[in-house]
Scaffold this motif. Structure first.
Motif, PDB file in Angstrom:
ATOM      1  N   ALA A  31       0.775  -1.199   0.017  1.00 52.59           N
ATOM      2  CA  ALA A  31       0.097   0.225  -0.124  1.00 52.59           C
ATOM      3  C   ALA A  31       0.754   1.248  -0.047  1.00 52.59           C
ATOM      4  CB  ALA A  31      -0.785  -0.101   1.400  1.00 52.59           C
ATOM      5  N   VAL A  32       2.001   1.207   0.986  1.00 51.71           N
ATOM      6  CA  VAL A  32       2.793   2.386   0.912  1.00 51.71           C
ATOM      7  C   VAL A  32       3.492   2.403  -0.405  1.00 51.71           C
ATOM      8  CG1 VAL A  32       5.121   3.242   1.922  1.00 51.71           C
ATOM      9  CG2 VAL A  32       3.249   2.478   3.232  1.00 51.71           C
ATOM     10  N   LEU A  33       4.027   1.414  -1.065  1.00 52.29           N
ATOM     11  CA  LEU A  33       4.652   1.499  -2.464  1.00 52.29           C
ATOM     12  C   LEU A  33       3.901   2.014  -3.523  1.00 52.29           C
ATOM     13  CD1 LEU A  33       7.495   0.499  -3.789  1.00 52.29           C
ATOM     14  CD2 LEU A  33       6.482  -1.506  -4.007  1.00 52.29           C
ATOM     15  N   PHE A  34       2.730   1.578  -3.769  1.00 51.36           N
ATOM     16  CA  PHE A  34       1.866   1.839  -4.817  1.00 51.36           C
ATOM     17  C   PHE A  34       0.602   2.753  -4.429  1.00 51.36           C
ATOM     18  CE2 PHE A  34       3.039  -2.465  -5.877  1.00 51.36           C
ATOM     19  CZ  PHE A  34       4.063  -2.175  -6.891  1.00 51.36           C
ATOM     20  N   GLY A  35       0.836   3.586  -3.152  1.00 47.83           N
ATOM     21  CA  GLY A  35      -0.355   4.405  -2.911  1.00 47.83           C
ATOM     22  C   GLY A  35       0.163   5.646  -3.221  1.00 47.83           C
ATOM     23  N   GLY A  36       1.182   5.949  -4.013  1.00 47.35           N
ATOM     24  CA  GLY A  36       1.438   7.368  -4.278  1.00 47.35           C
ATOM     25  C   GLY A  36       1.925   8.225  -3.220  1.00 47.35           C
ATOM     26  N   GLN A  37       2.661   7.510  -2.483  1.00 46.91           N
ATOM     27  CA  GLN A  37       3.433   8.133  -1.309  1.00 46.91           C
ATOM     28  C   GLN A  37       4.785   8.673  -1.598  1.00 46.91           C
ATOM     29  OE1 GLN A  37       2.035   8.810   1.705  1.00 46.91           O
ATOM     30  NE2 GLN A  37       0.186   7.452   0.996  1.00 46.91           N
ATOM     31  N   SER A  38       5.269   9.696  -1.107  1.00 45.04           N
ATOM     32  CA  SER A  38       6.826  10.326  -1.614  1.00 45.04           C
ATOM     33  C   SER A  38       7.690   9.210  -1.134  1.00 45.04           C
ATOM     34  CB  SER A  38       6.955  11.557  -0.659  1.00 45.04           C
ATOM     35  OG  SER A  38       6.874  11.368   0.821  1.00 45.04           O
ATOM     36  N   VAL A  39       8.760   9.549  -1.425  1.00 46.39           N
ATOM     37  CA  VAL A  39       9.940   8.651  -1.522  1.00 46.39           C
ATOM     38  C   VAL A  39      10.295   8.687   0.282  1.00 46.39           C
ATOM     39  CG1 VAL A  39      12.300   8.383  -1.714  1.00 46.39           C
ATOM     40  CG2 VAL A  39      10.832   8.873  -3.582  1.00 46.39           C
ATOM     41  N   ALA A  40      10.270   9.734   0.661  1.00 48.19           N
ATOM     42  CA  ALA A  40      10.471   9.718   2.248  1.00 48.19           C
ATOM     43  C   ALA A  40       9.613   8.905   2.880  1.00 48.19           C
ATOM     44  CB  ALA A  40      10.395  11.471   2.786  1.00 48.19           C
ATOM     45  N   SER A  41       8.422   8.997   2.809  1.00 44.33           N
ATOM     46  CA  SER A  41       7.322   8.115   3.445  1.00 44.33           C
ATOM     47  C   SER A  41       7.503   6.722   3.197  1.00 44.33           C
ATOM     48  CB  SER A  41       5.933   8.482   3.193  1.00 44.33           C
ATOM     49  OG  SER A  41       5.855   8.219   1.770  1.00 44.33           O
ATOM     50  N   TRP A  42       8.127   6.571   1.886  1.00 41.76           N
ATOM     51  CA  TRP A  42       8.393   4.892   1.765  1.00 41.76           C
ATOM     52  C   TRP A  42       9.680   4.488   2.368  1.00 41.76           C
ATOM     53  CZ3 TRP A  42      12.641   2.042  -0.251  1.00 41.76           C
ATOM     54  CH2 TRP A  42      12.143   0.932  -0.708  1.00 41.76           C
ATOM     55  N   PHE A  43      10.874   5.313   2.475  1.00 44.43           N
ATOM     56  CA  PHE A  43      11.729   4.808   3.554  1.00 44.43           C
ATOM     57  C   PHE A  43      11.305   4.842   4.990  1.00 44.43           C
ATOM     58  CE2 PHE A  43      14.593   6.202  -0.063  1.00 44.43           C
ATOM     59  CZ  PHE A  43      15.424   5.053   0.000  1.00 44.43           C
ATOM     60  N   LEU A  44      10.410   5.717   5.582  1.00 46.47           N
ATOM     61  CA  LEU A  44       9.983   5.640   6.886  1.00 46.47           C
ATOM     62  C   LEU A  44       9.393   4.518   7.347  1.00 46.47           C
ATOM     63  CD1 LEU A  44       9.142   9.575   7.499  1.00 46.47           C
ATOM     64  CD2 LEU A  44      11.222   8.259   8.400  1.00 46.47           C
ATOM     65  N   MET A  45       8.554   3.947   6.264  1.00 48.88           N
ATOM     66  CA  MET A  45       7.593   2.794   6.467  1.00 48.88           C
ATOM     67  C   MET A  45       8.230   1.519   5.778  1.00 48.88           C
ATOM     68  SD  MET A  45       3.628   3.855   6.589  1.00 48.88           S
ATOM     69  CE  MET A  45       3.389   2.362   6.486  1.00 48.88           C
ATOM     70  N   GLY A  46       8.707   1.713   4.652  1.00 49.74           N
ATOM     71  CA  GLY A  46       9.346   0.714   3.832  1.00 49.74           C
ATOM     72  C   GLY A  46      10.343  -0.039   4.412  1.00 49.74           C
ATOM     73  N   ILE A  47      11.350   0.643   4.786  1.00 48.44           N
ATOM     74  CA  ILE A  47      12.424  -0.118   5.197  1.00 48.44           C
ATOM     75  C   ILE A  47      12.220  -0.996   6.622  1.00 48.44           C
ATOM     76  CG2 ILE A  47      14.919   0.145   6.179  1.00 48.44           C
ATOM     77  CD1 ILE A  47      14.472   0.543   2.977  1.00 48.44           C
ATOM     78  N   PRO A  48      11.503  -0.314   7.744  1.00 52.80           N
ATOM     79  CA  PRO A  48      11.252  -0.645   8.851  1.00 52.80           C
ATOM     80  C   PRO A  48      10.401  -2.205   8.615  1.00 52.80           C
ATOM     81  CG  PRO A  48      10.688   1.201   9.226  1.00 52.80           C
ATOM     82  CD  PRO A  48      11.048   1.084   7.755  1.00 52.80           C
ATOM     83  N   LEU A  49       9.328  -2.061   8.036  1.00 54.48           N
ATOM     84  CA  LEU A  49       8.609  -3.262   7.551  1.00 54.48           C
ATOM     85  C   LEU A  49       9.406  -4.276   6.848  1.00 54.48           C
ATOM     86  CD1 LEU A  49       5.348  -1.437   5.910  1.00 54.48           C
ATOM     87  CD2 LEU A  49       5.891  -2.527   8.175  1.00 54.48           C
TER      88      LEU A  49
END
Length: 144
Positions: A31-49
């Motif tokens: 959802a974060v990856l394909f939700g149109g989020q910014s790169v910063a939010s991808w790193f904030l959520m994606g890396i810990p996940l």
């Protein structure tokens, strides 16, 4: 069904909860990856996940025997002999982590939940408990 005179690490409901949590985390990641989020939010959520997914993929249902440790990761039981273990220890989240140095990197670590019954209470009477405790705390005091 497991006999009551064996030490079991984890239970089917607990492992099922972990696997369901992993699926939920993967869906959040998508959802974060394909939700149109910014790169910063991808790193904030994606890396810990991603780190959570990687860490929890080692969680297994396991039981001790005289010959070693039997574990079930993806539906099949596998046996690991005592000679195939490297030092293990308590991980940061209160689980036990074992290293299997002769395995591929994606199967090298096993993550075990707290044993039932506790090892301290049954160390002398249950199969494999004493040997497992020796592996967890080598006599030389060395920790890999």
């Amino acid at each position: 069904m497991l006999a009551r005179n064996q030490i079991t690490f984890g239970s089917r409901p607990k492992i099922l909860f972990v696997r369901i949590s992993q699926c939920a985390v993967a869906l959040c990641f998508i959802a974060v990856l394909f939700g149109g989020q910014s790169v910063a939010s991808w790193f904030l959520m994606g890396i810990p996940l991603l780190l959570f997914e990687t860490y929890m993929s080692g969680m297994v249902l396991a039981r001790l025997s005289e010959d070693g440790l039997a574990y079930k990761r993806l539906g099949t039981w596998k046996e690991v002999r005592w000679t195939e273990f490297a030092y293990g220890g308590v991980s940061p989240v209160g689980t036990i982590r074992l290293k299997l140095p002769n395995q591929p990197i994606w199967r090298r670590y096993l993550l075990l939940l707290v044993p039932d019954p506790p090892l301290e209470d049954q160390e002398a009477s249950l199969p494999g408990a004493r040997r497992f405790c020796e592996i967890m705390e080598p006599p030389s005091g060395r920790t890999n």
